[in-house]
Design a protein around this motif. Structure first.
Motif, PDB file in Angstrom:
ATOM      1  N   GLY A  16      -2.776   6.338  -6.750  1.00 13.13           N
ATOM      2  CA  GLY A  16      -2.907   6.462  -5.308  1.00 13.13           C
ATOM      3  C   GLY A  16      -2.617   7.865  -4.854  1.00 13.13           C
ATOM      4  O   GLY A  16      -2.117   8.700  -5.602  1.00 13.13           O
ATOM      5  N   SER A  17      -2.930   8.126  -3.601  1.00 13.34           N
ATOM      6  CA  SER A  17      -2.763   9.465  -3.050  1.00 13.34           C
ATOM      7  C   SER A  17      -1.463   9.553  -2.264  1.00 13.34           C
ATOM      8  O   SER A  17      -1.461   9.629  -1.045  1.00 13.34           O
ATOM      9  CB  SER A  17      -3.963   9.818  -2.167  1.00 13.34           C
ATOM     10  OG  SER A  17      -4.072   8.871  -1.127  1.00 13.34           O
ATOM     11  N   TYR A  18      -0.362   9.515  -2.958  1.00 11.32           N
ATOM     12  CA  TYR A  18       0.938   9.716  -2.328  1.00 11.32           C
ATOM     13  C   TYR A  18       1.700  10.733  -3.172  1.00 11.32           C
ATOM     14  O   TYR A  18       1.510  10.818  -4.382  1.00 11.32           O
ATOM     15  CB  TYR A  18       1.698   8.408  -2.125  1.00 11.32           C
ATOM     16  CG  TYR A  18       1.940   7.577  -3.362  1.00 11.32           C
ATOM     17  CD1 TYR A  18       3.175   7.612  -4.004  1.00 11.32           C
ATOM     18  CD2 TYR A  18       0.964   6.739  -3.876  1.00 11.32           C
ATOM     19  CE1 TYR A  18       3.412   6.844  -5.133  1.00 11.32           C
ATOM     20  CE2 TYR A  18       1.192   5.966  -4.995  1.00 11.32           C
ATOM     21  CZ  TYR A  18       2.416   6.024  -5.626  1.00 11.32           C
ATOM     22  OH  TYR A  18       2.655   5.263  -6.741  1.00 11.32           O
ATOM     23  N   ALA A  64       0.266   4.249  -0.627  1.00 12.51           N
ATOM     24  CA  ALA A  64      -0.349   5.467  -0.108  1.00 12.51           C
ATOM     25  C   ALA A  64      -0.407   5.502   1.419  1.00 12.51           C
ATOM     26  O   ALA A  64      -0.840   6.496   1.995  1.00 12.51           O
ATOM     27  CB  ALA A  64      -1.757   5.629  -0.681  1.00 12.51           C
ATOM     28  N   GLU A  65       0.020   4.435   2.075  1.00 13.15           N
ATOM     29  CA  GLU A  65      -0.018   4.385   3.530  1.00 13.15           C
ATOM     30  C   GLU A  65       1.385   4.480   4.111  1.00 13.15           C
ATOM     31  O   GLU A  65       2.361   4.069   3.508  1.00 13.15           O
ATOM     32  CB  GLU A  65      -0.673   3.081   3.988  1.00 13.15           C
ATOM     33  CG  GLU A  65      -2.129   2.960   3.593  1.00 13.15           C
ATOM     34  CD  GLU A  65      -2.733   1.635   4.019  1.00 13.15           C
ATOM     35  OE1 GLU A  65      -2.084   0.865   4.755  1.00 13.15           O
ATOM     36  OE2 GLU A  65      -3.863   1.366   3.595  1.00 13.15           O
ATOM     37  N   GLY A  66       1.489   4.999   5.315  1.00 17.51           N
ATOM     38  CA  GLY A  66       2.764   5.028   6.018  1.00 17.51           C
ATOM     39  C   GLY A  66       3.629   6.217   5.655  1.00 17.51           C
ATOM     40  O   GLY A  66       3.284   7.056   4.830  1.00 17.51           O
ATOM     41  N   TRP A  67       4.782   6.281   6.293  1.00 20.06           N
ATOM     42  CA  TRP A  67       5.668   7.435   6.153  1.00 20.06           C
ATOM     43  C   TRP A  67       6.265   7.556   4.756  1.00 20.06           C
ATOM     44  O   TRP A  67       6.558   8.660   4.310  1.00 20.06           O
ATOM     45  CB  TRP A  67       6.773   7.381   7.204  1.00 20.06           C
ATOM     46  CG  TRP A  67       7.700   6.202   7.078  1.00 20.06           C
ATOM     47  CD1 TRP A  67       7.555   4.982   7.653  1.00 20.06           C
ATOM     48  CD2 TRP A  67       8.906   6.148   6.326  1.00 20.06           C
ATOM     49  NE1 TRP A  67       8.599   4.162   7.305  1.00 20.06           N
ATOM     50  CE2 TRP A  67       9.455   4.858   6.494  1.00 20.06           C
ATOM     51  CE3 TRP A  67       9.594   7.066   5.539  1.00 20.06           C
ATOM     52  CZ2 TRP A  67      10.634   4.463   5.890  1.00 20.06           C
ATOM     53  CZ3 TRP A  67      10.776   6.670   4.940  1.00 20.06           C
ATOM     54  CH2 TRP A  67      11.293   5.381   5.123  1.00 20.06           C
ATOM     55  N   GLU A  89       0.851  -1.191   0.000  1.00 24.49           N
ATOM     56  CA  GLU A  89       0.000   0.000   0.000  1.00 24.49           C
ATOM     57  C   GLU A  89       0.881   1.234   0.000  1.00 24.49           C
ATOM     58  O   GLU A  89       1.252   1.745   1.055  1.00 24.49           O
ATOM     59  CB  GLU A  89      -0.939  -0.010   1.214  1.00 24.49           C
ATOM     60  CG  GLU A  89      -1.971  -1.114   1.201  1.00 24.49           C
ATOM     61  CD  GLU A  89      -2.952  -0.981   0.046  1.00 24.49           C
ATOM     62  OE1 GLU A  89      -3.222   0.152  -0.407  1.00 24.49           O
ATOM     63  OE2 GLU A  89      -3.449  -2.033  -0.412  1.00 24.49           O
ATOM     64  N   ALA A  97       4.871   7.436   1.994  1.00 22.64           N
ATOM     65  CA  ALA A  97       3.920   8.060   1.072  1.00 22.64           C
ATOM     66  C   ALA A  97       3.876   9.577   1.186  1.00 22.64           C
ATOM     67  O   ALA A  97       3.258  10.235   0.353  1.00 22.64           O
ATOM     68  CB  ALA A  97       2.521   7.500   1.317  1.00 22.64           C
ATOM     69  N   GLN A  98       4.506  10.139   2.192  1.00 22.62           N
ATOM     70  CA  GLN A  98       4.391  11.570   2.451  1.00 22.62           C
ATOM     71  C   GLN A  98       5.754  12.246   2.395  1.00 22.62           C
ATOM     72  O   GLN A  98       6.628  11.959   3.210  1.00 22.62           O
ATOM     73  CB  GLN A  98       3.761  11.790   3.816  1.00 22.62           C
ATOM     74  CG  GLN A  98       2.383  11.172   3.948  1.00 22.62           C
ATOM     75  CD  GLN A  98       1.882  11.255   5.369  1.00 22.62           C
ATOM     76  OE1 GLN A  98       2.080  12.258   6.040  1.00 22.62           O
ATOM     77  NE2 GLN A  98       1.239  10.198   5.825  1.00 22.62           N
TER      78      GLN A  98
END
Length: 160
Positions: A67-69, A20-23, A18, A25-26
């Motif tokens: 995805g949203s990353y 888009a999840e976790g550190w 995934e 992704a940001q």
């Protein structure tokens, strides 16, 4: 052993299911994408092997999944070290499987380090790869590069 080194091929991939999840992704938390997360480790090893004098020939970073990353998950980088060692580096957070491999290609053979195994393939006098030996098992690629190759600050690209 390998003669003059002409090229290096690197694959550094992990399967982040995934993205888009976790550190990772940001950008605000990770500081960047796959190059910041994984790339600098391998670049550090290559500089240790072939010296600091290098020039990036090409670099492409991209998002390969929806995805949203806000960071790149894949990078293709070409670097020339010194006058003659061409490195091709593939980095990915979206690999099908996790893989860490470096192949050092010389005029007399190929040294491949990956996972738990180091493989040495040598050429015959005609230049054809004829002999392959599994020469060492290891836990981590950086450990092997340091222990096997780094007797000095940089390994010369001739006569290895």
């Amino acid at each position: 052993m390998l003669g003059n080194i002409s090229s290096v091929q690197v694959v550094e991939a992990i399967d982040v299911v995934e993205l888009a999840e976790g550190w990772r992704a940001q950008k605000g938390l990770a500081g960047g994408g796959v190059v910041i997360d994984m790339g600098y480790h391998m670049l550090d090893q290559l500089v240790g092997l072939f010296g600091r004098r290098s020039e990036v020939q090409h670099a492409a970073v991209m998002k390969t999944r929806l995805g949203s990353y806000d960071v790149e998950d894949t990078a293709h980088i070409s670097v020339t070290f010194g006058d003659s060692v061409n490195a091709t580096i593939f980095l990915s957070h979206s690999g099908i499987r996790s893989e860490e491999k470096i192949s050092i290609i010389g005029e007399k053979g190929i040294l491949t380090l990956g996972g738990e195994l180091v493989r040495l393939s040598l050429c015959d006098k005609g230049g054809k790869l004829t002999h392959t030996s599994n020469i060492l098992f290891m836990n981590h690629l950086p450990f092997c590069l340091n222990e096997v190759w780094l007797a000095s600050s940089a390994v010369p690209t001739t006569g290895i």
